[in-house]
Scaffold this active site. Sequence first.
Site, PDB file in Angstrom:
ATOM      1  CD  GLU A  14      -8.327   1.147   7.481  1.00 19.62           C
ATOM      2  OE1 GLU A  14      -8.575   0.292   8.263  1.00 19.62           O
ATOM      3  OE2 GLU A  14      -8.029   2.355   7.722  1.00 19.62           O
TER       4      GLU A  14
ATOM      5  CG  ASP B 128      -0.404  -0.346   2.216  1.00 25.53           C
ATOM      6  OD1 ASP B 128       1.102  -0.302   2.406  1.00 25.53           O
ATOM      7  OD2 ASP B 128      -1.007  -0.916   3.506  1.00 25.53           O
TER       8      ASP B 128
ATOM      9  CG  HIS C  77      -5.713  -1.971   8.488  1.00 26.06           C
ATOM     10  ND1 HIS C  77      -5.816  -0.620   9.143  1.00 26.06           N
ATOM     11  CD2 HIS C  77      -4.499  -2.122   8.623  1.00 26.06           C
ATOM     12  CE1 HIS C  77      -4.738  -0.411   9.441  1.00 26.06           C
ATOM     13  NE2 HIS C  77      -3.674  -1.208   9.324  1.00 26.06           N
TER      14      HIS C  77
ATOM     15  CG  ASP D 227      -8.640  -0.931  11.589  1.00 24.01           C
ATOM     16  OD1 ASP D 227      -7.709  -1.642  11.131  1.00 24.01           O
ATOM     17  OD2 ASP D 227      -8.804   0.129  10.950  1.00 24.01           O
TER      18      ASP D 227
HETATM   19  C1  F6R Z   1       1.607  -1.380   5.947  1.00 24.67           C
HETATM   20  C2  F6R Z   1       0.525  -2.257   6.042  1.00 24.67           C
HETATM   21  C3  F6R Z   1      -0.545  -1.921   7.168  1.00 24.67           C
HETATM   22  C4  F6R Z   1       0.431  -2.317   8.598  1.00 24.67           C
HETATM   23  C5  F6R Z   1      -0.433  -2.268   9.696  1.00 24.67           C
HETATM   24  C6  F6R Z   1       0.372  -2.316  11.165  1.00 24.67           C
HETATM   25  O1  F6R Z   1       2.165  -1.489   4.537  1.00 24.67           O
HETATM   26  O2  F6R Z   1       0.134  -2.877   5.115  1.00 24.67           O
HETATM   27  O3  F6R Z   1      -1.558  -3.004   7.251  1.00 24.67           O
HETATM   28  O4  F6R Z   1       0.832  -3.717   8.420  1.00 24.67           O
HETATM   29  O5  F6R Z   1      -1.244  -0.822   9.789  1.00 24.67           O
HETATM   30  O6  F6R Z   1       1.386  -1.209  11.222  1.00 24.67           O
HETATM   31  P1  F6R Z   1       2.572  -1.433  12.221  1.00 24.67           P
HETATM   32  O7  F6R Z   1       3.362  -2.878  11.648  1.00 24.67           O
HETATM   33  O8  F6R Z   1       2.944  -0.287  12.000  1.00 24.67           O
HETATM   34  O9  F6R Z   1       1.819  -1.561  13.623  1.00 24.67           O
END
Ligand code: F6R
Length: 242
Positions: free
Chosen positions: A124, A48, A119, A117
Amino acid sequence: MAGLVRAKPACVLGLASGETPLPTYEELIRLHREEGLSFAMVSTFNLDEYVGLDQSDPRSYAAFMHDRFFRHIDIDTSSTHVPDGSAEDLDLACAEYESAIIAVGGIDLQILGIGADGHIGFNEPISSLASRTRVKVLTEQTRQENARYFASPDDVPRLSLTMGIGTILEARALVLLATGEHKADAVARAIEGPLSAMVPASAIQLHRRAIVIVDEPAASRLALSDYYREVTAAKAGLGAIE
Ligand code: F6R
């Protein structure tokens, strides 16, 4: 990951940004420096990117990946792909991203983090479980969580480009990483809860080669953790975990 890169030097890795995979990237960098692990023929696709940030913007995921991983290894940067959040035509950029994944033969191993959440990528809650790479509106919760990378919470973009859940499920193997107590609820709902678009990470239940790696705090709300330890012990030495 290192085993895959050694066995298949031209493999395709799906990568995540954020904090969770950083120790993984650090270890791969160490293996590159100290044991000659080469990424020269590897291709990568990140999950992403924020909309509106140019790849040279230090807050972009493209810059994050370059700074924390790519510049430390021998990968050909033209083989590293991050969705283009600064494209004029975002829908076209998404369609081209899907085509580029197909053109290299699909993703061999996709690394995933998980949001509090639930995701994965920036899919989301209530994302279609069949979704493809597209524009996605970030939830307020995600924007608050990611505000630490920006000068103020208001600077966090509202839109992102993300691989869809359908795109992610086409990778040949998934590895979901989660660390910390703040992920415990999302981890339990993803692994043990019902398959639901409300918890996008629960879609990994549909994949036949999904491995979840958690630390103790992130595992603290799992109901069947004793059973998982038993399974891991029983399978040790048996090769691939199905
Ligand atoms: C980022 C991604 C997100 C993160 C998630 C957890 O490329 O795909 O889904 O993996 O937001 O983020 P952290 O690892 O910073 O807690």
